[in-house]
Design a protein around this motif. Sequence first.
Motif, PDB file in Angstrom:
ATOM      1  N   LEU A  55       1.132 -16.841 -76.396  1.00  0.00           N
ATOM      2  CA  LEU A  55       2.212 -17.638 -76.881  1.00  0.00           C
ATOM      3  C   LEU A  55       1.836 -17.345 -78.483  1.00  0.00           C
ATOM      4  N   ILE A  56       0.599 -17.243 -78.749  1.00  0.00           N
ATOM      5  CA  ILE A  56       0.342 -17.105 -79.951  1.00  0.00           C
ATOM      6  C   ILE A  56       0.893 -15.424 -80.629  1.00  0.00           C
ATOM      7  N   ALA A  57       0.404 -14.626 -79.603  1.00  0.00           N
ATOM      8  CA  ALA A  57       0.905 -13.058 -79.672  1.00  0.00           C
ATOM      9  C   ALA A  57       2.473 -13.240 -80.155  1.00  0.00           C
ATOM     10  N   ASP A  58       3.125 -14.195 -79.337  1.00  0.00           N
ATOM     11  CA  ASP A  58       4.594 -13.967 -79.664  1.00  0.00           C
ATOM     12  C   ASP A  58       4.947 -14.573 -80.841  1.00  0.00           C
ATOM     13  N   LEU A  59       4.157 -15.417 -81.473  1.00  0.00           N
ATOM     14  CA  LEU A  59       4.606 -16.077 -82.872  1.00  0.00           C
ATOM     15  C   LEU A  59       4.139 -15.026 -83.876  1.00  0.00           C
ATOM     16  N   VAL A  60       3.094 -14.241 -83.526  1.00  0.00           N
ATOM     17  CA  VAL A  60       2.609 -13.119 -84.433  1.00  0.00           C
ATOM     18  C   VAL A  60       3.707 -12.110 -84.508  1.00  0.00           C
ATOM     19  N   ALA A  61       4.276 -11.651 -83.480  1.00  0.00           N
ATOM     20  CA  ALA A  61       5.321 -10.699 -83.386  1.00  0.00           C
ATOM     21  C   ALA A  61       6.501 -11.338 -84.061  1.00  0.00           C
ATOM     22  N   MET A  62       6.957 -12.413 -83.889  1.00  0.00           N
ATOM     23  CA  MET A  62       8.127 -12.932 -84.342  1.00  0.00           C
ATOM     24  C   MET A  62       8.020 -13.063 -85.812  1.00  0.00           C
ATOM     25  N   GLY A  63       6.641 -13.469 -86.202  1.00  0.00           N
ATOM     26  CA  GLY A  63       6.452 -13.467 -87.728  1.00  0.00           C
ATOM     27  C   GLY A  63       6.720 -12.176 -88.358  1.00  0.00           C
ATOM     28  N   LYS A  64       6.001 -11.132 -87.810  1.00  0.00           N
ATOM     29  CA  LYS A  64       6.100  -9.709 -88.317  1.00  0.00           C
ATOM     30  C   LYS A  64       7.596  -9.389 -88.494  1.00  0.00           C
ATOM     31  N   GLU A  92       1.902 -26.137 -85.070  1.00  0.00           N
ATOM     32  CA  GLU A  92       1.383 -27.385 -84.905  1.00  0.00           C
ATOM     33  C   GLU A  92       1.110 -27.848 -83.700  1.00  0.00           C
ATOM     34  N   ASP A  93       1.719 -27.464 -82.643  1.00  0.00           N
ATOM     35  CA  ASP A  93       1.205 -27.790 -81.132  1.00  0.00           C
ATOM     36  C   ASP A  93       1.168 -26.779 -80.194  1.00  0.00           C
ATOM     37  N   LEU A  94      -0.145 -26.550 -79.573  1.00  0.00           N
ATOM     38  CA  LEU A  94       0.137 -25.474 -78.436  1.00  0.00           C
ATOM     39  C   LEU A  94      -0.662 -26.090 -77.327  1.00  0.00           C
ATOM     40  N   PHE A  95       0.103 -26.095 -76.212  1.00  0.00           N
ATOM     41  CA  PHE A  95      -0.603 -26.616 -74.963  1.00  0.00           C
ATOM     42  C   PHE A  95      -0.152 -25.390 -73.670  1.00  0.00           C
ATOM     43  N   VAL A  96      -1.219 -25.593 -72.644  1.00  0.00           N
ATOM     44  CA  VAL A  96      -0.771 -24.692 -71.576  1.00  0.00           C
ATOM     45  C   VAL A  96      -1.244 -25.937 -70.391  1.00  0.00           C
ATOM     46  N   ALA A  97      -0.248 -25.770 -69.326  1.00  0.00           N
ATOM     47  CA  ALA A  97      -0.660 -26.714 -68.344  1.00  0.00           C
ATOM     48  C   ALA A  97      -2.163 -26.290 -67.538  1.00  0.00           C
ATOM     49  N   PRO A  98      -2.604 -27.483 -67.432  1.00  0.00           N
ATOM     50  CA  PRO A  98      -3.783 -27.171 -66.873  1.00  0.00           C
ATOM     51  C   PRO A  98      -4.084 -26.004 -65.382  1.00  0.00           C
ATOM     52  N   GLU A  99      -3.190 -26.342 -64.659  1.00  0.00           N
ATOM     53  CA  GLU A  99      -2.825 -25.418 -63.647  1.00  0.00           C
ATOM     54  C   GLU A  99      -2.641 -23.799 -63.842  1.00  0.00           C
ATOM     55  N   ALA A 141       6.537 -21.087 -72.349  1.00  0.00           N
ATOM     56  CA  ALA A 141       6.146 -19.797 -71.632  1.00  0.00           C
ATOM     57  C   ALA A 141       6.638 -20.269 -70.199  1.00  0.00           C
ATOM     58  N   GLU A 142       7.219 -19.339 -69.435  1.00  0.00           N
ATOM     59  CA  GLU A 142       7.740 -19.715 -68.118  1.00  0.00           C
ATOM     60  C   GLU A 142       7.149 -18.885 -67.173  1.00  0.00           C
ATOM     61  N   VAL A 143       6.754 -19.302 -65.980  1.00  0.00           N
ATOM     62  CA  VAL A 143       6.407 -18.498 -64.780  1.00  0.00           C
ATOM     63  C   VAL A 143       7.119 -19.001 -63.524  1.00  0.00           C
ATOM     64  N   ASP A 144       7.922 -18.049 -63.013  1.00  0.00           N
ATOM     65  CA  ASP A 144       8.722 -18.272 -61.597  1.00  0.00           C
ATOM     66  C   ASP A 144       9.354 -19.705 -62.037  1.00  0.00           C
ATOM     67  N   GLY A 145      10.128 -19.828 -62.988  1.00  0.00           N
ATOM     68  CA  GLY A 145      10.893 -20.772 -63.247  1.00  0.00           C
ATOM     69  C   GLY A 145      10.586 -22.309 -63.882  1.00  0.00           C
ATOM     70  N   THR A 146       9.098 -22.256 -63.828  1.00  0.00           N
ATOM     71  CA  THR A 146       8.367 -23.530 -64.141  1.00  0.00           C
ATOM     72  C   THR A 146       8.041 -23.310 -65.834  1.00  0.00           C
ATOM     73  N   LEU A 147       8.005 -24.346 -66.565  1.00  0.00           N
ATOM     74  CA  LEU A 147       7.610 -24.340 -67.797  1.00  0.00           C
ATOM     75  C   LEU A 147       5.834 -24.543 -67.752  1.00  0.00           C
ATOM     76  N   VAL A 148       5.037 -23.779 -68.332  1.00  0.00           N
ATOM     77  CA  VAL A 148       3.652 -23.690 -68.145  1.00  0.00           C
ATOM     78  C   VAL A 148       2.776 -23.848 -69.400  1.00  0.00           C
ATOM     79  N   GLY A 149       3.826 -23.542 -70.518  1.00  0.00           N
ATOM     80  CA  GLY A 149       3.039 -23.758 -71.893  1.00  0.00           C
ATOM     81  C   GLY A 149       4.064 -23.915 -73.019  1.00  0.00           C
ATOM     82  N   MET A 150       3.680 -24.122 -74.022  1.00  0.00           N
ATOM     83  CA  MET A 150       4.370 -24.290 -75.320  1.00  0.00           C
ATOM     84  C   MET A 150       3.872 -24.373 -76.565  1.00  0.00           C
TER      85      MET A 150
END
Length: 145
Positions: free
Chosen positions: A98-107, A81-88, A53-62
Amino acid sequence: MRIRDPAAADETGWRRLWAGYLAFYGEDLAEAVTAATWRRILNPASPVFARLAEVDGTLVGMTVNVLHEGTWTTAPICYLEDLFVAPEARGAGIGRALIADLVAMGKARRWSRLYWHTKSENVQARRLYERFVAADDFCRYRLVL
């Protein structure tokens, strides 16, 4: 916010998120494991893949995921296996996206299911996860070899 596949140029940003994830769980992995994980993520032949997940060119989640076969289905199964969003960046819907993205990809790719787990006391994460599905009644057993 944009969710996308990683590229080699994302290594520094991914490592920052990965370090935050490991710190959250109190884990101290060897550099060789982190380096191997990144290589697997970038290898199209590997069952390990990531979404960023990227916001304004910065990675903020994965997410880091493993696509695998199973014995109760002929379609692939995805383990988140791993999900993380930067505290800020928390509270902006990035984890949910991020989860919805995987759901859509899986479908779209006809996976049979998507599954994950977390510690029972991780109340914040469980609130998010239960927006998608209720926890089941299975217990996890882990034998380190």
